[in-house]
Write a protein that holds these residues in place. Structure first.
Motif, PDB file in Angstrom:
ATOM      1  N   ILE A  77      -9.259 -30.088 -28.780  1.00  0.00           N
ATOM      2  CA  ILE A  77     -10.386 -29.150 -28.734  1.00  0.00           C
ATOM      3  C   ILE A  77     -10.229 -28.286 -27.497  1.00  0.00           C
ATOM      4  N   GLU A  78     -10.283 -26.983 -27.688  1.00  0.00           N
ATOM      5  CA  GLU A  78     -10.217 -26.054 -26.558  1.00  0.00           C
ATOM      6  C   GLU A  78     -11.638 -25.715 -26.128  1.00  0.00           C
ATOM      7  N   ASP A  79     -12.110 -26.413 -25.129  1.00  0.00           N
ATOM      8  CA  ASP A  79     -13.482 -26.206 -24.664  1.00  0.00           C
ATOM      9  C   ASP A  79     -13.653 -26.930 -23.331  1.00  0.00           C
ATOM     10  N   GLU A  80     -14.399 -26.327 -22.405  1.00  0.00           N
ATOM     11  CA  GLU A  80     -14.644 -26.975 -21.121  1.00  0.00           C
ATOM     12  C   GLU A  80     -15.491 -28.233 -21.286  1.00  0.00           C
ATOM     13  N   GLN A  81     -16.218 -28.303 -22.391  1.00  0.00           N
ATOM     14  CA  GLN A  81     -17.039 -29.481 -22.674  1.00  0.00           C
ATOM     15  C   GLN A  81     -16.370 -30.365 -23.737  1.00  0.00           C
ATOM     16  N   SER A  82     -15.052 -30.341 -23.779  1.00  0.00           N
ATOM     17  CA  SER A  82     -14.331 -31.044 -24.842  1.00  0.00           C
ATOM     18  C   SER A  82     -14.567 -32.551 -24.808  1.00  0.00           C
ATOM     19  N   ASP A  83     -14.685 -33.139 -23.603  1.00  0.00           N
ATOM     20  CA  ASP A  83     -14.910 -34.584 -23.513  1.00  0.00           C
ATOM     21  C   ASP A  83     -16.222 -34.974 -24.198  1.00  0.00           C
ATOM     22  N   LYS A  84     -17.252 -34.189 -23.937  1.00  0.00           N
ATOM     23  CA  LYS A  84     -18.552 -34.473 -24.555  1.00  0.00           C
ATOM     24  C   LYS A  84     -18.492 -34.219 -26.055  1.00  0.00           C
ATOM     25  N   LYS A  85     -17.753 -33.170 -26.459  1.00  0.00           N
ATOM     26  CA  LYS A  85     -17.622 -32.879 -27.885  1.00  0.00           C
ATOM     27  C   LYS A  85     -16.911 -34.010 -28.609  1.00  0.00           C
ATOM     28  N   PHE A  86     -15.872 -34.562 -27.985  1.00  0.00           N
ATOM     29  CA  PHE A  86     -15.155 -35.675 -28.598  1.00  0.00           C
ATOM     30  C   PHE A  86     -16.066 -36.884 -28.753  1.00  0.00           C
ATOM     31  N   GLU A  87     -16.870 -37.125 -27.743  1.00  0.00           N
ATOM     32  CA  GLU A  87     -17.800 -38.253 -27.799  1.00  0.00           C
ATOM     33  C   GLU A  87     -18.786 -38.085 -28.942  1.00  0.00           C
ATOM     34  N   ASN A  88     -19.315 -36.875 -29.078  1.00  0.00           N
ATOM     35  CA  ASN A  88     -20.253 -36.604 -30.173  1.00  0.00           C
ATOM     36  C   ASN A  88     -19.555 -36.655 -31.530  1.00  0.00           C
ATOM     37  N   LEU A  89     -18.311 -36.158 -31.566  1.00  0.00           N
ATOM     38  CA  LEU A  89     -17.559 -36.166 -32.825  1.00  0.00           C
ATOM     39  C   LEU A  89     -17.343 -37.593 -33.314  1.00  0.00           C
ATOM     40  N   MET A 145      -9.945 -24.958 -21.474  1.00  0.00           N
ATOM     41  CA  MET A 145      -9.274 -26.241 -21.256  1.00  0.00           C
ATOM     42  C   MET A 145      -9.088 -26.945 -22.596  1.00  0.00           C
ATOM     43  N   THR A 146      -7.891 -27.491 -22.821  1.00  0.00           N
ATOM     44  CA  THR A 146      -7.600 -28.192 -24.066  1.00  0.00           C
ATOM     45  C   THR A 146      -7.437 -29.683 -23.795  1.00  0.00           C
ATOM     46  N   ASN A 147      -8.213 -30.490 -24.463  1.00  0.00           N
ATOM     47  CA  ASN A 147      -8.109 -31.940 -24.359  1.00  0.00           C
ATOM     48  C   ASN A 147      -7.697 -32.517 -25.705  1.00  0.00           C
ATOM     49  N   LYS A 148      -7.000 -33.642 -25.651  1.00  0.00           N
ATOM     50  CA  LYS A 148      -6.541 -34.286 -26.874  1.00  0.00           C
ATOM     51  C   LYS A 148      -7.003 -35.738 -26.903  1.00  0.00           C
ATOM     52  N   ILE A 149      -7.243 -36.218 -28.111  1.00  0.00           N
ATOM     53  CA  ILE A 149      -7.534 -37.637 -28.297  1.00  0.00           C
ATOM     54  C   ILE A 149      -6.831 -38.104 -29.563  1.00  0.00           C
ATOM     55  N   ALA A 150      -6.715 -39.424 -29.696  1.00  0.00           N
ATOM     56  CA  ALA A 150      -6.161 -40.025 -30.906  1.00  0.00           C
ATOM     57  C   ALA A 150      -7.216 -40.948 -31.513  1.00  0.00           C
ATOM     58  N   LEU A 151      -7.324 -40.907 -32.825  1.00  0.00           N
ATOM     59  CA  LEU A 151      -8.312 -41.722 -33.532  1.00  0.00           C
ATOM     60  C   LEU A 151      -7.628 -42.621 -34.554  1.00  0.00           C
ATOM     61  N   TRP A 152      -8.144 -43.824 -34.690  1.00  0.00           N
ATOM     62  CA  TRP A 152      -7.682 -44.795 -35.682  1.00  0.00           C
ATOM     63  C   TRP A 152      -8.860 -45.049 -36.609  1.00  0.00           C
ATOM     64  N   ILE A 153      -8.772 -44.509 -37.821  1.00  0.00           N
ATOM     65  CA  ILE A 153      -9.911 -44.487 -38.741  1.00  0.00           C
ATOM     66  C   ILE A 153      -9.601 -45.307 -39.981  1.00  0.00           C
ATOM     67  N   GLU A 154     -10.571 -46.111 -40.394  1.00  0.00           N
ATOM     68  CA  GLU A 154     -10.469 -46.798 -41.680  1.00  0.00           C
ATOM     69  C   GLU A 154     -11.418 -46.106 -42.667  1.00  0.00           C
ATOM     70  N   PRO A 155     -10.846 -45.306 -43.596  1.00  0.00           N
ATOM     71  CA  PRO A 155     -11.710 -44.621 -44.566  1.00  0.00           C
ATOM     72  C   PRO A 155     -11.900 -45.473 -45.822  1.00  0.00           C
ATOM     73  N   LYS A 156     -12.941 -45.181 -46.547  1.00  0.00           N
ATOM     74  CA  LYS A 156     -13.100 -45.809 -47.862  1.00  0.00           C
ATOM     75  C   LYS A 156     -12.044 -45.244 -48.807  1.00  0.00           C
ATOM     76  N   ASN A 157     -11.591 -46.062 -49.717  1.00  0.00           N
ATOM     77  CA  ASN A 157     -10.582 -45.628 -50.684  1.00  0.00           C
ATOM     78  C   ASN A 157     -11.275 -44.922 -51.846  1.00  0.00           C
ATOM     79  N   VAL A 158     -11.797 -43.726 -51.561  1.00  0.00           N
ATOM     80  CA  VAL A 158     -12.513 -42.947 -52.572  1.00  0.00           C
ATOM     81  C   VAL A 158     -12.020 -41.508 -52.519  1.00  0.00           C
ATOM     82  N   VAL A 159     -12.193 -40.795 -53.629  1.00  0.00           N
ATOM     83  CA  VAL A 159     -11.802 -39.389 -53.696  1.00  0.00           C
ATOM     84  C   VAL A 159     -12.655 -38.564 -52.731  1.00  0.00           C
ATOM     85  N   GLY A 160     -12.027 -37.710 -51.945  1.00  0.00           N
ATOM     86  CA  GLY A 160     -12.742 -36.821 -51.049  1.00  0.00           C
ATOM     87  C   GLY A 160     -12.994 -37.373 -49.657  1.00  0.00           C
TER      88      GLY A 160
END
Length: 224
Positions: free
Chosen positions: A52-64, A1-16
């Motif tokens: 993420i292609e995984d039956e536990q994708s919802d939980k993986k997204f939460e952990n991610l 099963m493939t699940n998708k999510i969208a993220l809005w991230i504010e990163p630090k303005n640093v190299v890497g």
């Protein structure tokens, strides 16, 4: 099963910073299918769509998301609705100002009829003059996310614009044009005389709530 999510991230303005974020996503077998970088009020933002292609994708997204928030390069991480969920399929209208406005009138009116029934279709317009400028705008449609149909609204288009039309068609984008002088009608998928009807037919073609498709037409020239 493939699940998708969208993220809005504010990163630090640093190299890497982007590398660290991408590495963390990879640890969870996440695939970045779309990414865009913005500057808002002097601060950088990342919009990312992941799958993420995984039956536990919802939980993986939460952990991610939890792990991303723990990164020293991430100031904030939000789970947001995707652009596809909000704005959906896109119709792009390019050409002369008055004709663009007429086409947009038809497209927006028809999109409203389908969107209130659960569809998501948005209409983007830009008045442009000049063969080179229009050709570049046409080529740019291939780089726009979720773009499904291009409508060329003008009285005379050809030359480099016709070449650009063939290029974007190779990306699966359908091209509708008004019944105009020049060589563009020879390359379009559909030719419509009335600008309002051109907008209406473009929406009907991509709407899942409609039965009409351009591919079913025996002739690509329609006069209204």
């Amino acid at each position: 099963m493939t699940n998708k999510i969208a993220l809005w991230i504010e990163p630090k303005n640093v190299v890497g910073a982007l590398r660290k974020i991408a590495e963390k996503i990879a640890e969870f077998n996440g695939n970045i299918v779309y990414i865009e970088q913005f500057e808002r009020a002097g601060r950088m933002r990342l919009y990312m769509e992941l799958e993420i292609e995984d039956e536990q994708s919802d939980k993986k997204f939460e952990n991610l998301i939890t792990r991303l928030k723990e990164l020293d390069v991430a100031l904030s991480v939000e789970n947001v609705s995707s652009f596809n969920e909000i704005y959906g399929k896109r119709i792009i209208v390019i050409g002369g100002g008055a004709q663009v406005a007429a086409v947009a009138n038809g497209a927006i009116s028809e999109a409203d009829r389908h969107n209130i029934r659960g569809e998501r279709i948005s209409v983007d317009t830009i008045p442009v003059i000049g063969e080179h400028e229009i050709a570049e705008a046409v080529r740019g449609v291939a780089r726009l996310p979720r773009a499904k149909t291009l409508i060329l609204a003008g009285s005379l288009m050809g030359g480099e614009i016709s070449k650009a039309v063939e290029e974007v068609k190779r990306y699966g984008i359908k091209v509708i044009c008004l019944n105009m002088a020049g060589s563009v009608p020879d390359h379009a998928d559909l030719i419509v005389t009335d600008p309002i009807q051109a907008g209406v037919m473009a929406v009907m073609d991509i709407a899942s709530t409609a039965k009409f498709t351009i591919d079913k037409l025996k002739s690509k020239k329609r006069v209204f």
